[in-house]
Design an enzyme around this catalytic site. Structure first.
Site, PDB file in Angstrom:
ATOM      1  CB  SER A 111      -0.810  -0.100   1.308  1.00 34.53           C
ATOM      2  OG  SER A 111      -1.331   1.349   1.640  1.00 34.53           O
ATOM      3  CE1 TYR A 156      -3.668   0.539   4.096  1.00 33.17           C
ATOM      4  CE2 TYR A 156      -5.112  -1.189   4.666  1.00 33.17           C
ATOM      5  CZ  TYR A 156      -4.493  -0.346   3.558  1.00 33.17           C
ATOM      6  OH  TYR A 156      -4.622  -0.885   2.269  1.00 33.17           O
TER       7      TYR A 156
HETATM    8  P1  NAP Z   1     -12.112  -4.518  -0.465  1.00 31.85           P
HETATM    9  O1  NAP Z   1     -12.769  -4.243  -1.832  1.00 31.85           O
HETATM   10  O2  NAP Z   1     -12.304  -4.213   0.729  1.00 31.85           O
HETATM   11  O3  NAP Z   1     -11.894  -6.243  -0.576  1.00 31.85           O
HETATM   12  C1  NAP Z   1     -11.121  -6.741   0.464  1.00 31.85           C
HETATM   13  C2  NAP Z   1     -11.270  -8.296   0.195  1.00 31.85           C
HETATM   14  O4  NAP Z   1     -10.497  -9.142   1.563  1.00 31.85           O
HETATM   15  C3  NAP Z   1     -12.692  -8.961   0.351  1.00 31.85           C
HETATM   16  O5  NAP Z   1     -13.005  -9.880  -0.453  1.00 31.85           O
HETATM   17  C4  NAP Z   1     -12.814  -9.498   1.589  1.00 31.85           C
HETATM   18  O6  NAP Z   1     -13.706 -10.562   1.818  1.00 31.85           O
HETATM   19  C5  NAP Z   1     -11.533 -10.040   1.892  1.00 31.85           C
HETATM   20  N1  NAP Z   1     -11.188 -10.295   3.280  1.00 31.85           N
HETATM   21  C6  NAP Z   1     -10.927  -9.369   4.511  1.00 31.85           C
HETATM   22  N2  NAP Z   1     -10.746 -10.245   5.461  1.00 31.85           N
HETATM   23  C7  NAP Z   1     -10.605 -11.331   5.257  1.00 31.85           C
HETATM   24  C8  NAP Z   1     -10.360 -12.388   5.967  1.00 31.85           C
HETATM   25  N3  NAP Z   1     -10.178 -12.506   7.317  1.00 31.85           N
HETATM   26  N4  NAP Z   1     -10.304 -13.584   5.340  1.00 31.85           N
HETATM   27  C9  NAP Z   1     -10.667 -13.868   4.022  1.00 31.85           C
HETATM   28  N5  NAP Z   1     -10.808 -12.587   3.302  1.00 31.85           N
HETATM   29  C10 NAP Z   1     -10.949 -11.524   3.896  1.00 31.85           C
HETATM   30  O7  NAP Z   1     -10.497  -4.200  -0.556  1.00 31.85           O
HETATM   31  P2  NAP Z   1      -9.771  -4.017  -1.805  1.00 31.85           P
HETATM   32  O8  NAP Z   1      -9.816  -2.259  -1.930  1.00 31.85           O
HETATM   33  O9  NAP Z   1      -9.951  -4.838  -3.229  1.00 31.85           O
HETATM   34  O10 NAP Z   1      -8.307  -4.448  -1.465  1.00 31.85           O
HETATM   35  C11 NAP Z   1      -7.615  -5.463  -1.605  1.00 31.85           C
HETATM   36  C12 NAP Z   1      -6.206  -5.410  -0.973  1.00 31.85           C
HETATM   37  O11 NAP Z   1      -5.517  -4.047  -1.525  1.00 31.85           O
HETATM   38  C13 NAP Z   1      -6.326  -4.970   0.515  1.00 31.85           C
HETATM   39  O12 NAP Z   1      -5.079  -6.013   1.097  1.00 31.85           O
HETATM   40  C14 NAP Z   1      -6.037  -3.748   0.726  1.00 31.85           C
HETATM   41  O13 NAP Z   1      -5.232  -3.132   2.048  1.00 31.85           O
HETATM   42  C15 NAP Z   1      -5.129  -3.195  -0.647  1.00 31.85           C
HETATM   43  N6  NAP Z   1      -4.780  -2.155  -0.974  1.00 31.85           N
HETATM   44  C16 NAP Z   1      -6.265  -1.600  -1.516  1.00 31.85           C
HETATM   45  C17 NAP Z   1      -6.122  -0.237  -2.154  1.00 31.85           C
HETATM   46  C18 NAP Z   1      -7.359   0.798  -2.572  1.00 31.85           C
HETATM   47  O14 NAP Z   1      -7.167   1.933  -2.706  1.00 31.85           O
HETATM   48  N7  NAP Z   1      -8.469  -0.032  -2.725  1.00 31.85           N
HETATM   49  C19 NAP Z   1      -4.650   0.473  -2.173  1.00 31.85           C
HETATM   50  C20 NAP Z   1      -3.717  -0.241  -1.737  1.00 31.85           C
HETATM   51  C21 NAP Z   1      -3.743  -1.735  -1.147  1.00 31.85           C
HETATM   52  P3  NAP Z   1     -15.026 -10.813   2.772  1.00 31.85           P
HETATM   53  O15 NAP Z   1     -16.019 -10.320   1.665  1.00 31.85           O
HETATM   54  O16 NAP Z   1     -15.370 -12.069   3.044  1.00 31.85           O
HETATM   55  O17 NAP Z   1     -14.853  -9.501   3.659  1.00 31.85           O
HETATM   56  C1  GCO Z   2      -6.830   5.258   3.229  1.00 27.89           C
HETATM   57  C2  GCO Z   2      -7.056   4.155   2.008  1.00 27.89           C
HETATM   58  C3  GCO Z   2      -5.652   3.702   1.510  1.00 27.89           C
HETATM   59  C4  GCO Z   2      -5.929   2.858   0.594  1.00 27.89           C
HETATM   60  C5  GCO Z   2      -4.474   2.247   0.209  1.00 27.89           C
HETATM   61  C6  GCO Z   2      -3.596   3.227  -0.378  1.00 27.89           C
HETATM   62  O1  GCO Z   2      -7.718   5.322   3.934  1.00 27.89           O
HETATM   63  O2  GCO Z   2      -5.969   6.069   3.184  1.00 27.89           O
HETATM   64  O3  GCO Z   2      -8.044   3.409   2.507  1.00 27.89           O
HETATM   65  O4  GCO Z   2      -5.171   3.164   2.794  1.00 27.89           O
HETATM   66  O5  GCO Z   2      -6.620   1.767   0.652  1.00 27.89           O
HETATM   67  O6  GCO Z   2      -3.850   1.444   1.166  1.00 27.89           O
HETATM   68  O7  GCO Z   2      -2.684   2.721  -0.939  1.00 27.89           O
END
Ligand code: NAP
Ligand code: GCO
Length: 267
Positions: free
Chosen positions: A148, A161
């Protein structure tokens, strides 16, 4: 060995993407399927599972779904055994499952902090520990940890986080160090701000119809002037899972539209 475009193929590989019922994980799994991989994913809820299987099928992807809470070692062991029986030894693991809690640190309950660490940092450890023995036996493996911006930067309300994602960057480097000799490459992929359910609260249209202040902030911090789409991660994720990256190890590949390089648009 001269370069061949087929080094980007995932043909015949078994890929497990955790938390890939929707969001970033779904897009990465879809890209892997298009690159030839057999897809396994997990989630916790029946509703999400049924919708995900239908969404994969609608895209012509025969993804196998497994109920598993990635923080539970026994459930993880059973899921990995089931995948090995159904599809074969796991060649590619993407530790994508993750949560965030946006609470000012001094107001955050310890159990909330621990839950974020558990899912975002301890679970990738549990998952890697479960798949590495099979990768060693097979003579190769790819582990991709979804890091992230908060692996590098802090901001208000995301202490747990950031601590987890900072730790995940170092866990990535340590798996590289400890298992590189077995032809296992462990890298991170660091999405910028991506439009998924996780960031939906940061993009909510305000009652007066204006952009959420954080939405405007991110647009000003991103040279591309837009939020990322989960599909922006597809190509980089395929690269990190393919033979094309066999000498890339312990690296975090940021896919952030340039946020980490940019001071931000001048007012
Ligand atoms: P999201 O839409 O909230 O999806 C998260 C996924 O993780 C869901 O499928 C959820 O499934 C699953 N999950 C959560 N806790 C779990 C557990 N204990 N066991 C199994 N599955 C679990 O998140 P996203 O934005 O796609 O993010 C995916 C990854 O990318 C995360 O690691 C997040 O930190 C990272 N990320 C996101 C962003 C962003 O801007 N969106 C940026 C950087 C990094 P359930 O339906 O079972 O809860
Ligand atoms: C926040 C956002 C970020 C993104 C991502 C950025 O609240 O700042 O959720 O944490 O999810 O991780 O890379």
């Amino acid at each position: 060995m001269s370069f061949d475009l087929s080094s980007f193929s995932l043909e015949g590989k078994v890929a497990l993407v955790t938390g890939a019922a929707y969001g970033i994980g779904f897009s990465i799994a879809e890209a892997y399927a298009k690159a030839g991989a057999k897809i396994a994913f997990n989630c916790r809820g029946k509703e999400h599972m049924e919708k995900a299987l239908a969404d994969y099928a609608a895209k012509g992807i025969d993804a196998k779904g497994y109920y598993c809470d990635v923080t539970k070692e026994q459930e993880v062991a059973e899921m990995v055994a089931a995948i090995e029986k159904d599809l074969g030894t796991i060649d590619i693991l993407v530790n994508n499952a993750g949560i965030i809690k946006r609470i000012p640190m001094t107001e955050m309950a310890c159990e909330d902090f621990r839950q974020v660490i558990d899912i975002d940092l301890v679970a990738p450890f549990i998952m890697a520990k479960a798949v590495i023995p099979g990768m060693i036996k097979k003579g190769h493996g790819k582990i991709i940890n979804v890091c992230s911006m908060m692996s590098e930067l802090g901001r208000e309300t995301v202490s747990a986080y950031a601590a987890a994602k900072g730790g995940l960057k170092m866990l990535t480097k340590n798996i590289c160090s400890e298992y590189g000799a077995y032809n296992i490459q462990c890298n991170g992929i660091g999405p910028g701000y991506i439009a998924t359910p996780q960031t939906a609260p940061l993009r909510e249209v305000q009652p007066d119809g204006s952009r959420h202040p954080f939405d405007s902030f991110i647009l000003a911090k991103t040279p591309a002037g837009r939020w990322g789409d989960p599909d922006d991660l597809a190509g980089p994720a395929v690269f990190l899972a393919s033979d094309a990256s066999n000498f890339v190890n312990g690296h975090v590949l940021y896919v952030d539209g340039g946020i980490l390089a940019y001071i931000g648009k001048q007012p």
